[in-house]
Design a protein around this motif. Sequence first.
Motif, PDB file in Angstrom:
ATOM      1  N   ALA A   1       0.836  -1.207   0.000  1.00  0.00           N
ATOM      2  CA  ALA A   1       0.000   0.000   0.000  1.00  0.00           C
ATOM      3  C   ALA A   1       0.870   1.256   0.000  1.00  0.00           C
ATOM      4  CB  ALA A   1      -0.918  -0.004   1.214  1.00  0.00           C
ATOM      5  N   GLU A   2       1.925   1.208   0.777  1.00  0.00           N
ATOM      6  CA  GLU A   2       2.772   2.396   0.887  1.00  0.00           C
ATOM      7  C   GLU A   2       3.443   2.756  -0.431  1.00  0.00           C
ATOM      8  OE1 GLU A   2       5.143   2.710   4.592  1.00  0.00           O
ATOM      9  OE2 GLU A   2       3.859   1.086   5.296  1.00  0.00           O
ATOM     10  N   LYS A   3       3.637   1.756  -1.280  1.00  0.00           N
ATOM     11  CA  LYS A   3       4.305   2.024  -2.566  1.00  0.00           C
ATOM     12  C   LYS A   3       3.336   2.507  -3.634  1.00  0.00           C
ATOM     13  CE  LYS A   3       7.728  -1.560  -1.802  1.00  0.00           C
ATOM     14  NZ  LYS A   3       7.438  -2.984  -1.696  1.00  0.00           N
ATOM     15  N   MET A   4       2.046   2.440  -3.348  1.00  0.00           N
ATOM     16  CA  MET A   4       1.078   2.768  -4.411  1.00  0.00           C
ATOM     17  C   MET A   4       1.063   4.264  -4.705  1.00  0.00           C
ATOM     18  SD  MET A   4      -1.993   0.249  -3.236  1.00  0.00           S
ATOM     19  CE  MET A   4      -3.159   0.790  -4.454  1.00  0.00           C
ATOM     20  N   PRO A   5       0.978   4.615  -6.004  1.00  0.00           N
ATOM     21  CA  PRO A   5       0.894   6.033  -6.332  1.00  0.00           C
ATOM     22  C   PRO A   5      -0.356   6.650  -5.716  1.00  0.00           C
ATOM     23  CG  PRO A   5       0.838   4.652  -8.339  1.00  0.00           C
ATOM     24  CD  PRO A   5       0.891   3.730  -7.173  1.00  0.00           C
ATOM     25  N   GLY A   6      -0.197   7.820  -5.165  1.00  0.00           N
ATOM     26  CA  GLY A   6      -1.357   8.512  -4.608  1.00  0.00           C
ATOM     27  C   GLY A   6      -1.591   8.248  -3.142  1.00  0.00           C
ATOM     28  N   VAL A   7      -0.878   7.267  -2.574  1.00  0.00           N
ATOM     29  CA  VAL A   7      -1.036   6.978  -1.142  1.00  0.00           C
ATOM     30  C   VAL A   7      -0.056   7.851  -0.368  1.00  0.00           C
ATOM     31  CG1 VAL A   7      -0.822   5.213   0.652  1.00  0.00           C
ATOM     32  CG2 VAL A   7      -1.845   4.642  -1.562  1.00  0.00           C
ATOM     33  N   LYS A   8      -0.547   8.648   0.580  1.00  0.00           N
ATOM     34  CA  LYS A   8       0.308   9.642   1.246  1.00  0.00           C
ATOM     35  C   LYS A   8       0.643   9.305   2.696  1.00  0.00           C
ATOM     36  CE  LYS A   8       0.210  12.328  -2.379  1.00  0.00           C
ATOM     37  NZ  LYS A   8       1.383  12.442  -3.244  1.00  0.00           N
ATOM     38  N   ALA A   9      -0.172   8.468   3.319  1.00  0.00           N
ATOM     39  CA  ALA A   9       0.132   8.120   4.709  1.00  0.00           C
ATOM     40  C   ALA A   9      -0.557   6.807   5.065  1.00  0.00           C
ATOM     41  CB  ALA A   9      -0.340   9.219   5.659  1.00  0.00           C
ATOM     42  N   VAL A  10       0.143   6.038   5.893  1.00  0.00           N
ATOM     43  CA  VAL A  10      -0.423   4.776   6.402  1.00  0.00           C
ATOM     44  C   VAL A  10      -0.212   4.787   7.915  1.00  0.00           C
ATOM     45  CG1 VAL A  10      -0.252   2.266   6.367  1.00  0.00           C
ATOM     46  CG2 VAL A  10       0.107   3.550   4.252  1.00  0.00           C
ATOM     47  N   HIS A  11      -1.251   4.456   8.637  1.00  0.00           N
ATOM     48  CA  HIS A  11      -1.149   4.506  10.096  1.00  0.00           C
ATOM     49  C   HIS A  11      -1.822   3.276  10.721  1.00  0.00           C
ATOM     50  CE1 HIS A  11      -1.240   6.037  14.178  1.00  0.00           C
ATOM     51  NE2 HIS A  11      -2.533   5.799  14.216  1.00  0.00           N
ATOM     52  N   VAL A  12      -1.064   2.547  11.514  1.00  0.00           N
ATOM     53  CA  VAL A  12      -1.630   1.361  12.172  1.00  0.00           C
ATOM     54  C   VAL A  12      -2.428   1.816  13.399  1.00  0.00           C
ATOM     55  CG1 VAL A  12      -1.111  -0.771  13.390  1.00  0.00           C
ATOM     56  CG2 VAL A  12       0.189  -0.158  11.338  1.00  0.00           C
ATOM     57  N   ILE A  13      -3.686   1.480  13.421  1.00  0.00           N
ATOM     58  CA  ILE A  13      -4.544   1.845  14.558  1.00  0.00           C
ATOM     59  C   ILE A  13      -4.518   0.756  15.624  1.00  0.00           C
ATOM     60  CG2 ILE A  13      -6.924   2.330  15.281  1.00  0.00           C
ATOM     61  CD1 ILE A  13      -7.466   3.389  12.480  1.00  0.00           C
ATOM     62  N   HIS A  14      -4.569  -0.476  15.158  1.00  0.00           N
ATOM     63  CA  HIS A  14      -4.683  -1.592  16.106  1.00  0.00           C
ATOM     64  C   HIS A  14      -3.728  -2.705  15.674  1.00  0.00           C
ATOM     65  CE1 HIS A  14      -7.273  -3.411  19.281  1.00  0.00           C
ATOM     66  NE2 HIS A  14      -6.719  -4.505  18.801  1.00  0.00           N
ATOM     67  N   GLY A  15      -2.511  -2.598  16.118  1.00  0.00           N
ATOM     68  CA  GLY A  15      -1.494  -3.572  15.738  1.00  0.00           C
ATOM     69  C   GLY A  15      -1.421  -4.731  16.711  1.00  0.00           C
TER      70      GLY A  15
ATOM     71  N   ARG B   1      -9.179   3.304  -1.135  1.00  0.00           N
ATOM     72  CA  ARG B   1      -9.794   1.964  -1.084  1.00  0.00           C
ATOM     73  C   ARG B   1      -8.865   0.912  -1.690  1.00  0.00           C
ATOM     74  NH1 ARG B   1     -13.310  -1.277   0.806  1.00  0.00           N
ATOM     75  NH2 ARG B   1     -12.382  -0.332   2.624  1.00  0.00           N
ATOM     76  N   ASP B   2      -8.249   1.267  -2.819  1.00  0.00           N
ATOM     77  CA  ASP B   2      -7.290   0.341  -3.438  1.00  0.00           C
ATOM     78  C   ASP B   2      -6.172   0.012  -2.452  1.00  0.00           C
ATOM     79  OD1 ASP B   2      -8.690   0.431  -5.850  1.00  0.00           O
ATOM     80  OD2 ASP B   2      -7.392   1.961  -6.747  1.00  0.00           O
ATOM     81  N   ALA B   3      -5.719   1.042  -1.735  1.00  0.00           N
ATOM     82  CA  ALA B   3      -4.623   0.845  -0.784  1.00  0.00           C
ATOM     83  C   ALA B   3      -5.069  -0.070   0.351  1.00  0.00           C
ATOM     84  CB  ALA B   3      -4.162   2.193  -0.237  1.00  0.00           C
ATOM     85  N   VAL B   4      -6.275   0.119   0.813  1.00  0.00           N
ATOM     86  CA  VAL B   4      -6.810  -0.737   1.877  1.00  0.00           C
ATOM     87  C   VAL B   4      -6.802  -2.199   1.435  1.00  0.00           C
ATOM     88  CG1 VAL B   4      -8.995  -1.360   3.000  1.00  0.00           C
ATOM     89  CG2 VAL B   4      -8.184   1.007   3.064  1.00  0.00           C
ATOM     90  N   ARG B   5      -7.182  -2.416   0.190  1.00  0.00           N
ATOM     91  CA  ARG B   5      -7.208  -3.801  -0.320  1.00  0.00           C
ATOM     92  C   ARG B   5      -5.800  -4.395  -0.420  1.00  0.00           C
ATOM     93  NH1 ARG B   5     -11.863  -2.493  -3.496  1.00  0.00           N
ATOM     94  NH2 ARG B   5     -10.521  -1.484  -5.001  1.00  0.00           N
ATOM     95  N   ALA B   6      -4.799  -3.518  -0.533  1.00  0.00           N
ATOM     96  CA  ALA B   6      -3.431  -4.017  -0.710  1.00  0.00           C
ATOM     97  C   ALA B   6      -2.749  -4.329   0.619  1.00  0.00           C
ATOM     98  CB  ALA B   6      -2.615  -2.982  -1.488  1.00  0.00           C
ATOM     99  N   ILE B   7      -3.402  -3.989   1.728  1.00  0.00           N
ATOM    100  CA  ILE B   7      -2.796  -4.236   3.044  1.00  0.00           C
ATOM    101  C   ILE B   7      -3.143  -5.644   3.510  1.00  0.00           C
ATOM    102  CG2 ILE B   7      -2.881  -3.564   5.489  1.00  0.00           C
ATOM    103  CD1 ILE B   7      -3.282  -0.653   4.454  1.00  0.00           C
ATOM    104  N   LYS B   8      -2.124  -6.338   3.972  1.00  0.00           N
ATOM    105  CA  LYS B   8      -2.372  -7.720   4.411  1.00  0.00           C
ATOM    106  C   LYS B   8      -2.308  -7.794   5.932  1.00  0.00           C
ATOM    107  CE  LYS B   8      -0.994  -9.954   0.171  1.00  0.00           C
ATOM    108  NZ  LYS B   8      -1.019  -8.671  -0.562  1.00  0.00           N
TER     109      LYS B   8
END
Lengths: 669, 207, 331
Positions: A68-82, A110-117
């Motif tokens: 997700a972090e590598k996807m174009p257009g994705v600017k931030a990723v934050h873990v809420i519940h690790g 949404r695309d980025a969400v789908r790419a997170i495992k």
Amino acid sequence: MAENTYQWPDASKRKLIGKRMNRVDGPVKASGRAKYTYDLVRPNMLYGDSVKCPYAHARVKSIDTSAAEKMPGVKAVHVIHGPDDGAKGEVFWAGTDIVAVAAVDEPTARDAVRAIKVEYEQLPHLVLNDKEPNLAEAEKSELYKVASKETVGDPNSAFQQSEVTHEGYYGSPVITHCCLETHGSVAEWPDKDHLFLHISTQNVPGIGEQVAKAIDMPASNVHVHQDHVGGGFGSKLGLDPWGVAAAQLSKKAGGVPVKMMLNRATELETAGCRPSAYARVKVGAKKDGTLLAWESYAWGSGGPGAPGSLAIPYVWKVPNQQKQYVGVVNHIGPSRAWRAPNHPQMCVITMGALDDLAAKLGMDTFDFVKKNIDLLDPRSKIYSEELDVANDLMQWKARWHPRGDSDTLGIPMEAISLQIGDNQYPPDSASGGSSTIGGVSSATFRAATDAKRQLIAKVAPALNAQPADLEVADGRVRVASDASRSLSWKEACSKLGAQTLTVRGTNPGEGDLTNSGVGGVQMADVSVDTETGIVKINKMVAVQDCGLVISPKQAESQVLGAMIMGVSYALYEEKVMDQTTGTMLNTNMDNYRLAGIGDVGELVVRLMTGPGYDERGVIGIGEPPTVSPGAAISNAVANAIGVRVPFLPLTPDRVLEALEKAQGEGGRA
Amino acid sequence: MSDQDSPKDSGISRRKFLKISAITTSAPLVLGPTVLEVEGQEVHVFGPGKVPIALNVNGKRLTANLEPRFTLLDALREKFEVTGPKRVCDRGTCGACTVLLDNKLVYACSVLAIEAQGKQIVTTDGLAPQGQLHPVSAAFVDNDAQQCGFCTPGFVMATKAFVDKHPNATPDEIARGLGGNFCRCGTYAGIKGAVAQLSGQQQKGGA
Amino acid sequence: MRAFEYASPKQKQQAVGLLGQQWGDAEVLAGGSDLLALMKDDIVHPKRLVNVKELPELRGITFNASRGLRIGSLMTLSEISEDAQVKEHHPMLAHAAGEAASPQIRNVATIGGNMCQRPRCWWFRNGFGLLATAPDGKSLVLQGDNRYHAILGNDGPAYFVSPSSLAPALIAYNARIRLFGPKGPREIPLEKFFVIPKSENEREHDLRPNEIVTDVIVPAPPSGVKASHYEVRQKAAFDWPYATASVVLDMNGDTVRSARVVMSHVAPIPWVSNEAAQALAGKTISEQTADAAGAAAVANAKSLGRNKYKIKLAHVAVKRAVLQAAKGGQA
């Protein structure tokens, strides 16, 4: 004039209080120009979305956000519940936010969400709750919280003295708030220390501090703004994980605004929950209708924090009572305050049981309530007066018939029923607990009074008078004893010079301007199609006490809205859970059903006003009228078909099942 | 399409074309349509990346570069800041996003922006000039037919279309004709009042 | 919604050429109400949408006495419910189209799309698959809250209900559906268009991934026919029915010569009840014969656990449709 107290003006001196006026924000809303949090488009705004846990009870084992972090257009990723958050990554309901992302637009997020495992370990879950818990088993299980048994008077001998007893089941399922504007916020950091938060909330005064605490920053550095809120009903008082996540995403993205609003499915699954309440109730009375005894075994659920107890019998001070309550821990989105928390559910149970008892006694419920009116202390007199008003509006006495005793058993069967409700809450700073009108109008009134006092003090010398001799009337400040000595409001204000008056009203404050604790009576007239089990509302009457009515049009709207919401939860609403998958099944608005404009029948509202009511001051009206409709409709259906449908909502399956059971038992239907 | 950098590619055979290419995630480039030959005829294929979109909204031509997957509702709200239509269910059930599309009442969440091109789109924002109220909006205010107000713009549009068609509506017509919009606060009594007021005005030649 | 490419062909041959060889490649966009919801819920994620709304040959409603009614697949439910010819010759169809959904949906939803709409099963819509099978192979429907699921044709593995209330009205009138694919047109009885899938890879329609619906043909009913459509739904409007019944009675004076009884929302396909039709043949219509037809219609119905009440509701739907038809109904 200058005496140091606050009083609502006498009826003869009221100018705007009690007048039918249009809502001030009506035009901006009806023209579509009102801007809600959801409507904001801030410069360079990003869009937030999140990975949600698909399981009701699980442990987060690992999270991989690299794709997700590598996807174009994705600017931030934050873990809420690790895996290390909370109790070792444990998740207690499906739909829990796990990872949030911010991207240039929603589809990209949404695309980025789908790419997170995310890897989960599934744990055992319970999502259902309508089965009566076995007390002995409940006491041994962690899934149940057994409250201690409560006894009032001497229930055993009261039941022995009772000439007529009745026992039955009553209850309401978990329903969800379904605010039309979903929960969410737009967060941005104008600089690294300051957070500017637009948030859909009922709690503008308090939410900033909650956010500050969650992200460990000074509360004074959080600026909260909201122009309009698209519904809350109690569900938007506290801070939610996604509100914090928006701020954290924004910070990671360099402070640009991040808009993060829940989608409808998540709103229904996690952001609204009115706890369920079910009970097996036994009641006893003398043949003349004197109510003697109450016994109940009640249970309910509303997520991981099981409800603690249920104040039944509701409103009625039954002299002899025995009560047991079991809270069920389950894995659904946690309960939130819902417009008069627990009152509608308690009312359904109580009035259902008493209505059934009256039927067994062969009494009109109206007469039964009047017979036992002293048990409604301290509002016996109010209820009695309201019953008489409601009787006129519904033509109750002329139309009432014994249970199931319609002319024939054909269709539709029509019946009427009555219901009483009550509400009592302390004032609150947020917009909840029916304190908005009480809080805001009293504070506003105090502020206006203070301002007027200060103004008078300033202008008194110009009129060559003492402040105590002045009054404000007809747009002028004048000497009370000599109206010729006066200044226009504008002239008076000019005496203030460059100094402006700033006063702030407080509540609670000096003077007895507000009150709480009101009584209302509602009656319902329904038709039941006994072949299909479909219930239609013909007419409902609400007679409501709310003290001094400031703005009758809006007060009536509140009552009408409460009745309509009542029709919805009485006939349609239910959060349907799937035990196998642990998820909510009716996650859209064609299956999570709300009443439509054609489903509510004729609605009549009468506010009790005048002597005996006005002098109690201002009392909030948002909650009390939501208490009664469920019970009123349920009782009307019982009156129509001659048999109780135990649990709401009164859908065809439940109505037909009750009819069939009654036929099987050789009942009158 | 992987061959987005050749917007005019008429050399693709039908056989090759039928193997629909895998979609790559949002290409940042804005491109015109790919022109392909199908059954001997040229066909324009747009997207999956951003393509120029032009909408006629409340009498104004608005343009933006959007992926075909943007709904009319999202284009109106997020790209053009026309926020009278609300996003509530986003599945064509609740009515909060109701707009007029070529004078027909539709749910803007259930129409793609790309297919709304060339049509006249009217939202509550465009019913009356700034500072003025359309008679339907005014009837809502007079009858206190809004509480939180989030369903209101959609309901105003539905009511406008409804009273235009049913100047003397029966309760059954109201139930069905305004059945495509839901309110959570419970303003239906006020809305019925607004409909009655508008019916009266129409009989007098107003509204 | 996942990204897709979009095309608006001007000819149906092109439309078919743009469609894929297998499901998942492409979807046909007409009214879009159902398709866009399915895409937002990530139930279907086509790589291409083929908008067919610019194909003029899919439009129009025409009637002639020998062939009957021809309705282009793009005609909306509003257009059908308000069309003078439909109202005159097939009033039950106009009524059923006008009862469906809401004004906003009727303005865009097409008859072709209505035939092709996907089930509303709440497991399907929440991403658990068309047949809602748990990882252990067991049916989620049989273990869970199946209050809205099938009472007929429910031997599995499909337990959802066909959501169209227009299809049974058309089938009761013996309608046919015309499709167009790479090999040209084909026409089949509408009744045969609906199939019960046996595996997760199948769909509920006899439609290939590269075919489009072009028209629906409804034969002119013989004179003296009485027809009625009845929906059992809880709310006054815009509520999925629990059961519907469409009844066409070919009358010989007061006696039923032959009948067609078709139910919806009770089985994975529109359910033609020959049992109910036989129960009516040769009878005059009374409360008793109508009730007997209703009973016959659900004689083979079975509950999945939580949907027993639907057996009663389907029974009542048939009974009331028959009584309403006999009184003149919508015909």
